[in-house]
Scaffold this motif. Sequence first.
Motif, PDB file in Angstrom:
ATOM      1  N   CYS A 130      -5.683  10.299  -9.826  1.00 25.66           N
ATOM      2  CA  CYS A 130      -4.971   9.056  -9.583  1.00 25.66           C
ATOM      3  C   CYS A 130      -5.733   7.918 -10.271  1.00 25.66           C
ATOM      4  O   CYS A 130      -6.910   7.731 -10.034  1.00 25.66           O
ATOM      5  CB  CYS A 130      -4.867   8.784  -8.089  1.00 25.66           C
ATOM      6  N   ASN A 132      -5.470   4.906  -9.745  1.00 24.59           N
ATOM      7  CA  ASN A 132      -5.699   3.830  -8.795  1.00 24.59           C
ATOM      8  C   ASN A 132      -6.877   4.123  -7.870  1.00 24.59           C
ATOM      9  O   ASN A 132      -7.721   3.265  -7.642  1.00 24.59           O
ATOM     10  CB  ASN A 132      -4.419   3.623  -7.978  1.00 24.59           C
ATOM     11  N   CYS A 133      -6.964   5.361  -7.335  1.00 23.76           N
ATOM     12  CA  CYS A 133      -8.004   5.636  -6.335  1.00 23.76           C
ATOM     13  C   CYS A 133      -8.855   6.861  -6.655  1.00 23.76           C
ATOM     14  O   CYS A 133      -9.754   7.199  -5.907  1.00 23.76           O
ATOM     15  CB  CYS A 133      -7.383   5.786  -4.945  1.00 23.76           C
ATOM     16  N   ASN A 135      -8.121   9.968  -6.450  1.00 25.04           N
ATOM     17  CA  ASN A 135      -7.767  11.179  -5.726  1.00 25.04           C
ATOM     18  C   ASN A 135      -7.045  12.111  -6.704  1.00 25.04           C
ATOM     19  O   ASN A 135      -6.590  11.692  -7.755  1.00 25.04           O
ATOM     20  CB  ASN A 135      -6.855  10.781  -4.557  1.00 25.04           C
ATOM     21  N   CYS A 168       0.219  10.485  -5.604  1.00 24.99           N
ATOM     22  CA  CYS A 168      -1.080  10.448  -4.927  1.00 24.99           C
ATOM     23  C   CYS A 168      -0.856  10.399  -3.419  1.00 24.99           C
ATOM     24  O   CYS A 168      -0.243   9.449  -2.920  1.00 24.99           O
ATOM     25  CB  CYS A 168      -1.884   9.228  -5.366  1.00 24.99           C
ATOM     26  N   CYS A 171      -3.200   7.013  -1.862  1.00 25.93           N
ATOM     27  CA  CYS A 171      -2.797   5.604  -1.994  1.00 25.93           C
ATOM     28  C   CYS A 171      -1.313   5.458  -2.308  1.00 25.93           C
ATOM     29  O   CYS A 171      -0.806   4.353  -2.400  1.00 25.93           O
ATOM     30  CB  CYS A 171      -3.635   4.907  -3.064  1.00 25.93           C
ATOM     31  N   TRP A 173       0.305   6.041  -5.020  1.00 30.29           N
ATOM     32  CA  TRP A 173       0.660   5.711  -6.391  1.00 30.29           C
ATOM     33  C   TRP A 173       1.526   6.844  -6.927  1.00 30.29           C
ATOM     34  O   TRP A 173       1.357   7.995  -6.517  1.00 30.29           O
ATOM     35  CB  TRP A 173      -0.636   5.600  -7.211  1.00 30.29           C
TER      36      TRP A 173
HETATM   37 ZN   LIG Z   1      -4.339   7.223  -5.391  1.00 28.14          ZN
END
Ligand SMILES: [Zn+2]
Lengths: 572, 188
Positions: A130, A132-133, A135, A168, A171, A173
Amino acid sequence: MLKRSEDEDGPGRGPHDLRDASTCQDVLSLSISSTAGYPVGGTEMAPSVQYHCACLSSSPAPPPPHLPSSSSSFHPLHTLFFCEECDAVRCNRCVAVEVSTYYCPNCLFEVPSASVRAEKNRCARNCFMCPNCRNTLSVVPSDPPENSDGRLTVPISAVGEPPFFLYCNHCRWDSAEVGITFEKPTGLAAQLQKFEDSAPDSLEFDRLKEHFEPFIPAASAALARDIPGVSKYNPSQGDEMTEYRSRVDIATASRMGTGGGDADVEYMRHLETVSEVASLNQRWTSSWATSFQARDLKPLRIPLHSKRSKRCPACTHILIKPEQKAQSVRYKIKLVAANYLPAITVTLPHAQQAQAEAARRSLGKSTAAAPEDDRGGSGVGMHAGKTYPFHLALTNPLYDPIQVRLSVQRMHVSTATTTSADGSATEKARRPPFAVSLPTSSFPIAAFAEAWEYEDDEDMFGVDDDEVGAGRGGREKDGRGKVKTVGVLEKRANVTVVGGEVVIGKEARGAVKFNMLVSYTYRSDDPAPSEGNDGSPTKSTKPPEIKTFAFYTVVDLGLIIPREDVRLDSES
Amino acid sequence: MDPPIYYSKAEFIETDTGNKVSRRATIAGPQNIILGGKTIISSGAIIRGDLRRTGPGHAVVISLGRYCLVGEGCVMRPPYKTYRGNFNYYPMKIGDHVHIGANSVVEAATIGNHVEIGKNCVIGKFTIIKDCAKIADNTIVPPNTVIPALSLFAGSPGRFIEDLPESTQEMVEAQTKQFYTRFQPLER
Ligand SMILES: [Zn+2]
Ligand SMILES: [Zn+2]
Ligand SMILES: [Zn+2]
Ligand SMILES: [Zn+2]
């Protein structure tokens, strides 16, 4: 975080899921909590002994413990290696490292080194991160199955309607947000890599590589001359460096992403939440000017991990050689210092007693967590102007008995501080004035034997718990009728416990930390090195040789609690 | 050697194989739970052996190996999913020398040997943790995460931080054995 939406507390959970509610709460409140030091348990406050590797210094003696360089010269014993050839300790800073296996940390697939280059060090199967995070992303169909409680279930298999996208589950996403969807749920990595490889920065890099290829031989020859050990690379002859012409001119490149310059300023002016801007952490895997908007982040193919062999930097003998299989935790060669040097642990009896007392008192309220929680509490610290005994437990890993001698390394701290009222007095006070006594004569530690592995030994603590750690037989009275604390206190199996003492000055502050030289003699059964590789390994007929090995440690007993009046004086 | 960790003799039941189980722990569906021996279940822990796969007969729901520790207030619950329209629980298998810190919630599918999990962690459904891995305190591991051998994970979501030393296996083995030895009854 923004995306962790409001429906977290969905209705309709079964009775056994009551706990889920609190779990979700925890997830929310703990998000991005700082994990500095990454502890497991709570023993950071405990006194410690670390071992010296001489690779950073020109002399065999370590820096004094109050210097910042001390912390990078000492290491926990279990992280160190031992080279039999050089008869020396090696650490992760000085060993030479080479990759033995590449694998994907998510699908655990072992990647042959030939493909590693083509696939640019990332997993070419269906493993994505991901943006964004960080993961791991899941492949989900367009009609994600929903739970009865209205929450998305854990997407497990990509059966369903196309288009597929990456999702994800931490989060929330998803790749559809950035316009990335797939017609089939397979071969996604190849599709993504096509994007990556056709990106302007990637093409530019390939062009740069091509341009510099002919000049590598000259550069590598120069490098080999300057740095011994760097091998020469010599495929073809290059001559004069020609001018490089970029694919994309710099003005255009800076406008990639959001548009650059004024457009970026304009964008920043209209920000509504900080999270609209991708953090540095989210962006720096990209090689070049990319959009700084969070909504432009692309899914990442997961970078590969590696297993590594380690060599002695001096003689290049192998110290660590892992088994080939990615998830095996076994080693074909593993020369770790813990198998050669005695392990030393240090304890402060007064602190242990305080902890044991607290544990007894709190019994019933709490069990396992009690002793840890009390660390740093009352009765544990050391006060300025007092004297404390400490215990060093030395464990012999060798199959032969050893004879050990301990000594404190003189600290070369200038003692010529003329007492004045201002800054210099403060300087003096910062250097902890304390005196350490250790047993002056050498003492034996019995050999290690497999039978002493305390697999089933439940009588470890004897009958009288109050006597734990206090010597059995080693105790004597000195001339003034006090209990002797310095000397050998206890011997059991391959462990010898010796007592030391620290006298802390009245104005002392800082940590009680000192360098300790440990030297031990052992019987060497090794055949003489000259007998080398010819024929069968014949044991030397000479009587076993007595050898000595010495190493430095730093002993940290913890912080001194300064006297109140001292602190007030020096800070005013 | 660290000092003993005392527990009240009345609180714990000790089995023939040396497992020590707190009477204050909630063991649901004990017939579906296997403890390997010398494993400690602390007070306030909840182990959901009752959440078993539908169907007749016995089924092992949660198995723990030797020298494990389930910390105070931990919740061990088998993972579940709906697959092709059928809701089901799936077994959880945990190896030897695995310590789980206080107040962590574990819904993993498999946890290898010599694994350390810190306090206040959430280990999401179907997580796979390989041998000698370590999860720092307060880590949130999202569902379906794979944690490779000898790696340290921390944060929310749990991320790879660093490789652990080559001697991790010996270290964890010694620590878990020592912990069991230190865990001593006190009559009162
Ligand atoms: Zn994420
Ligand atoms: Zn080194
Ligand atoms: Zn992969
Ligand atoms: Zn060497």
